[in-house]
Structures are given as structure tokens and as C-alpha cells.
Design a protein around this motif. Structure first.
Motif, mmCIF file in Angstrom:
data_model
loop_
_atom_site.group_PDB
_atom_site.id
_atom_site.type_symbol
_atom_site.label_atom_id
_atom_site.label_comp_id
_atom_site.label_asym_id
_atom_site.label_seq_id
_atom_site.Cartn_x
_atom_site.Cartn_y
_atom_site.Cartn_z
ATOM 1 N N PRO A 16 5.651 28.017 10.312
ATOM 2 C CA PRO A 16 4.878 29.197 10.737
ATOM 3 C C PRO A 16 5.058 29.565 12.202
ATOM 4 C CG PRO A 16 3.549 27.783 9.335
ATOM 5 C CD PRO A 16 4.817 27.025 9.616
ATOM 6 N N GLU A 17 5.089 28.554 13.081
ATOM 7 C CA GLU A 17 5.202 28.845 14.510
ATOM 8 C C GLU A 17 6.548 29.483 14.841
ATOM 9 O OE1 GLU A 17 2.236 25.722 13.805
ATOM 10 O OE2 GLU A 17 4.347 25.955 13.226
ATOM 11 N N GLU A 20 6.630 33.064 13.368
ATOM 12 C CA GLU A 20 5.849 33.980 14.210
ATOM 13 C C GLU A 20 6.641 34.381 15.451
ATOM 14 O OE1 GLU A 20 1.545 34.349 16.511
ATOM 15 O OE2 GLU A 20 2.296 32.383 15.911
ATOM 16 N N TRP A 68 4.837 35.748 5.198
ATOM 17 C CA TRP A 68 5.167 36.699 6.255
ATOM 18 C C TRP A 68 3.994 37.644 6.500
ATOM 19 C CZ3 TRP A 68 10.568 38.524 7.729
ATOM 20 C CH2 TRP A 68 11.504 37.477 7.609
ATOM 21 N N ILE A 71 1.163 35.860 8.422
ATOM 22 C CA ILE A 71 1.480 35.636 9.833
ATOM 23 C C ILE A 71 1.395 36.938 10.621
ATOM 24 C CG2 ILE A 71 3.380 35.075 11.413
ATOM 25 C CD1 ILE A 71 4.148 32.835 9.502
ATOM 26 N N ILE A 72 1.908 38.026 10.064
ATOM 27 C CA ILE A 72 1.881 39.313 10.764
ATOM 28 C C ILE A 72 0.449 39.797 10.973
ATOM 29 C CG2 ILE A 72 2.450 41.774 10.521
ATOM 30 C CD1 ILE A 72 5.049 40.824 9.117
ATOM 31 N N SER A 75 -1.488 37.227 13.527
ATOM 32 C CA SER A 75 -0.966 36.966 14.870
ATOM 33 C C SER A 75 -1.482 38.011 15.850
ATOM 34 C CB SER A 75 0.566 36.988 14.858
ATOM 35 O OG SER A 75 1.074 37.010 16.183
#
Length: 201
Positions: A16-17, A20, A68, A71-72, A75
Motif C-alpha cells: 500500500p505505501e 500510494e 487502488w 488508497i486514492i 490518501s
């Protein structure tokens, strides 16, 4: 060797990191060189280039899969880059390049409008469109006054007003959907020929 590359990419995207960080870079606006002969057409071309990252995130990346998308939408950095969130702090006043390229002075609630295709106008007036939640400007507009002008054969009627934003949370402000609804009403039902918006951050 050929099979190693997709597997390596899959491992990167599975973290994930790292995913991102990659999406943050993809969302960042492209730099535009300004020449001495800069024109309005250049402004629009520059905004189109700067909006490419936003377009990718909103129309492609969010649809890849649930990871995805999560995360979008979670973030803070990506959300600010696509003008859906403001994290606070000092920053240069920046117009939303995607909205700049999509909107002009036109009345969209009308099938006979000459601006865009009927499909585009229907997408614009869709009440749940994602662009409605976007900030037209960052930092967000916190205080705004308006001036509507109606022209007749003898007079120009000027109607001052304001957009009520004081009750919004500290890092929130005027969203494009609210602004669009005001302009559509004044330009349509209210028959205003000119609308002026003045704001303070």
C-alpha cells in the motif's frame, strides 16, 4: 526474465505505501514552461496538461480494483492533488485545472445549448457527478461576494449577494457543485448576463 517483471510489479503494487507513492506521482500536475508570448489559448493548453494526472486518477486508476480505489479515496495527499480535500497550511492559490478546461460561460440545463455534446451536458448536470465535490480553487474559498447583472433596453440591474460559507469546517470551503448551481440558476431562470465572484481564502 520476461515473467519476472510482471511479478515484481505486482509485488510493488501489492504494498500500500509504495502504491500510494506511485499514485501521488501520477496525480501531480505536469510542469508547464511559460513563454513571453503567452496567450489565453496557452493558458487552456497548460491547464489541459496539468489536468492529465487528475484525469488518470479519476477516470482510470480508481477503477483498477478495490485496493487502488481505497488508497486514492483515503490518501490525504492524493485527495488534495485532485482538489477534493485541503489539508491546511500555506500554499499558492491554484485554480483547479480540470474544471478550467471543462467549464465555460454556458447554460448547461438546455438541450439546445451550443456548448458540448448532449451527452457531455447530461454528464455535467448529473446530480451525483464527482466534480461537484471538487474545490474550484485551493486554498478553499472561505468568504465570497457575488454580483449579478441583468441588462435591459434602459437599465442594468445589479444584484449583490454572498455565498454562505462561514459555517463550514476550517479546511472546507466553496465546492464546484454549489458554485455551478448558483451560476446555472442566475444564467438560466434568473436571466443574468453577467455574474462576478469575488472571494477571500
Amino acid at each position: 526474465m520476461d515473467s519476472f517483471v510482471p511479478k515484481a510489479a505486482s509485488r510493488v503494487f501489492a504494498i500500500p505505501e509504495l502504491l500510494e507513492a506511485i499514485l501521488i506521482e501520477a496525480a501531480k500536475p505536469d510542469r508547464v514552461e511559460i513563454s513571453p508570448e503567452w496567450s489565453v489559448e496557452d493558458d487552456l493548453a497548460a491547464c489541459e496538461k496539468q489536468a492529465q494526472g487528475m484525469n488518470f486518477i479519476l477516470t482510470s486508476a480508481m477503477r483498477v480494483n478495490r485496493t487502488w480505489n481505497t488508497i486514492i479515496t483515503s490518501s490525504p495527499t492524493i485527495q488534495e492533488l485532485i482538489f477534493l480535500r485541503y489539508r491546511g497550511g500555506e500554499m499558492i492559490t491554484t485554480f483547479n485545472p480540470l474544471l478550467v478546461t471543462k467549464f465555460t460561460w454556458a447554460y448547461f440545463h438546455q438541450e439546445t445549448s451550443k456548448f458540448g455534446t448532449p451527452e457531455f451536458r447530461r454528464a455535467v448536470v448529473y446530480s451525483k457527478a464527482s466534480w461537484r465535490n471538487m474545490f474550484p480553487v485551493l486554498p478553499p474559498i472561505r468568504k465570497s461576494t457575488t454580483l449579478k447583472e441583468e441588462f435591459t433596453s434602459y437599465w442594468i440591474y445589479c444584484t449583490p449577494g454572498s455565498v454562505p460559507l462561514e459555517a463550514l469546517p476550517a479546511n472546507d470551503g466553496l465546492r464546484m457543485g454549489f458554485l455551478f448551481d448558483i451560476v446555472e440558476f442566475w444564467h438560466g431562470e434568473a436571466n443574468a448576463q453577467s455574474v462576478e465572484l469575488t472571494w477571500q481564502g
